[in-house]
Design an enzyme around this catalytic site. Structure first.
Site: not given
Ligand code: NAP
Length: 484
Positions: A172-173, A235
């Site tokens: 999950d950047h 996110h």
């Protein structure tokens, strides 16, 4: 080499989907920057894999074009880059691919699945049957991990039949962003905030992820997902967890992830009984975004009917001692007025103002900006300097310090890719987190599906449907609008 970026031993990183948008726009530039910074050694191999019939040189030409002008050491970096044409669904070529990987038995092996999740099972099965899950191997899964709990379980089961949970890195950047790391540092590296970090002192929290872009050419994918699946379930809930979790006993992967999981479990359910009060979904119509006339969502889908939401605002609550009664307002959408991602922690007002003439005092707010201009600001009330009486001003204390340190903010993928190579899963989602997030999101999706009300229209370039403003104003609060 940058002293803060220790070198890692030579490794192999295989990008399934190596010719795709994510690989070219994010993964390969991130690896180039880490290489140029001295963190990745010559001898490492970056192997792109896709169906297109390219050789190493043909692939390097594609990468050269995609990364043109991004760094002076690009040509050197291309020496690490290789390509193998493979179809995840066919056996052809896999034996030779396995031989290529086996040529470096001592290397850490990272298999980055940057393809549609429908291919994850086939890819993992073939990696397993060709004996490639050996030594220090890890698999990285890109989002979306499913479209509900059931499909997420199917994907996780399939991957889990080949790779152990400890080898599985669900990326999950957002968790790799500098500001999110800074949130950990601020909360747990200072004595100042934690005593105030609770329902006694915090009035509410806002998390906004606003995009100005529409769905463009990704309409077909997006229409099957929507804003809740695409942004909130992953996110935004991860950001919420980082704000709300209890102090972990250490930064060890499971200590952090155990605390995040407890937050997900404590989220109050939103379902058919309360979804109409606690959620707003919207869909953009034509409008003016960034000075340009832009089409509506349905026009971008070529006039197809769709009830997919391109905007969602919701009020979440965490039912535990620390957060009882503190609303967490989340909003995200496409074609909004500004591109901004931020977390706003709004503190309660002072209990009594001694500054009669000043009117109501503004709340202290801690604003963590994820993009653009990553940074942290604490809004404080101070005296306007100079003579002329005690005039109060509300001003931000800039706590980012990036400029002071003279550091360029790395892209989130730079940090996360190297964490995978080092085998550090702290900033990756564990399977039970993904499941808990879907368990909370599924009833909202079910409630919307059962409702006869379509998503509310909003003009492109606005801040979403007026009902989203009403959602927070009903509680006597407003969405944060300070952009400086
Ligand atoms: P994309 O541009 O469509 O690329 C897909 C890649 O997969 C291509 O390299 C394609 O090449 C390859 N591929 C397709 N079928 C294959 C098969 N049967 N065997 C082997 N390779 C195959 O997609 P993307 O935008 O890079 O996204 C990849 C994944 O990351 C998706 O799940 C997406 O949702 C996710 N993601 C993307 C972004 C982003 O910014 N792009 C952000 C977050 C998550 P060939 O057709 O030549 O095989």
């Amino acid at each position: 080499m940058n002293a803060s970026s220790p070198q890692v031993d030579p490794f192999d990183l295989v990008i399934f989907g190596g010719t795709g948008d994510l690989a070219m726009r994010k993964l390969l530039p991130a690896l180039l920057h880490r290489y140029a910074d001295g963190q990745i050694q010559a001898g490492s191999r970056v192997i792109g894999v896709a169906r297109e019939g390219l050789d190493d040189e043909g692939y390097r030409a594609q990468v050269r074009e995609a990364l043109a002008g991004s760094h002076a050491r690009l040509e050197e970096f291309l020496g690490l880059v290789h390509y193998r044409p493979l179809d995840a669904r066919k056996d052809e070529g896999w034996k030779e691919f396995a031989e290529l990987i086996a040529a470096e038995p001592g290397h850490v092996r990272v298999f980055y699945l940057s393809t549609s999740p429908e291919l994850f099972e086939d890819i993992c099965n073939r990696l397993g049957s060709h004996g490639l899950n050996q030594g220090q191997s890890r698999v990285v899964l890109e989002k979306p991990i499913g479209r509900d709990l059931e499909s997420a379980n199917r994907i996780n089961d399939a991957v889990g039949r080949v790779f152990a949970e400890s080898q599985t890195f669900r990326i999950d950047h957002y968790l790799g962003k500098e500001t999110v790391q800074n949130l950990l540092a601020l909360r747990f590296g200072n004595a100042l905030f934690e005593p105030l970090w609770n329902a006694g002192h915090i009035d509410h929290v806002q998390i906004t992820v606003a995009e100005t872009l529409g769905v463009g050419r990704r309409g077909a994918y997006y229409d099957r997902a929507g804003a809740l699946r695409d942004m909130v379930q992953n996110h935004m809930l991860q950001l919420l967890c980082m704000v709300a979790m209890e102090p972990p006993a250490s930064l060890s992967p499971d200590a952090v992830r155990d605390e995040k999981l407890k937050v997900l479990h404590a989220l109050k359910p939103i379902d058919g009984h309360n979804a109409a009060q606690l959620t707003v979904r919207g869909q953009y119509r034509a409008g003016v975004a960034e000075g340009q006339k832009v089409p509506g969502y349905l026009e971008e889908l070529d006039g197809k009917h769709s009830d997919t939401e391109t905007f969602v605002a919701l009020k979440a609550e965490i039912a535990n001692w620390r957060w009882a009664g503190v609303p967490f307002y989340l909003r995200t959408g496409k074609r909004l007025a500004e591109r901004v991602s931020e977390i706003v922690v709004a503190f309660k007002p002072v209990p009594h103002s001694i500054f009669d003439a000043a009117g109501p005092l503004a709340q202290n707010r801690l604003v963590l900006r994820l993009q653009p201009d990553e940074g942290v600001k604490l809004w404080l009330t101070i005296k306007h300097p100079g003579p002329g009486g005690l005039r109060l001003r509300h001003v931000p204390l800039d706590m980012s310090f990036a400029e002071a340190f003279g550091v360029q903010q790395p892209d989130a993928y730079e940090r996360l890719l190297l964490d995978v190579v080092r085998g550090n899963p702290t900033l990756f989602m564990r399977r039970d987190e993904v499941e808990a997030a879907w368990r909370w999101a599924d009833p909202i999706l079910d409630a919307w599906a059962a409702s006869s009300e379509p998503p509310r229209p909003y003009a492109a370039g606005s801040w979403g449907p007026s009902a989203a403003v009403a959602l927070i104003e009903r509680d006597g609060r407003t969405w944060n609008e300070d952009s400086d």
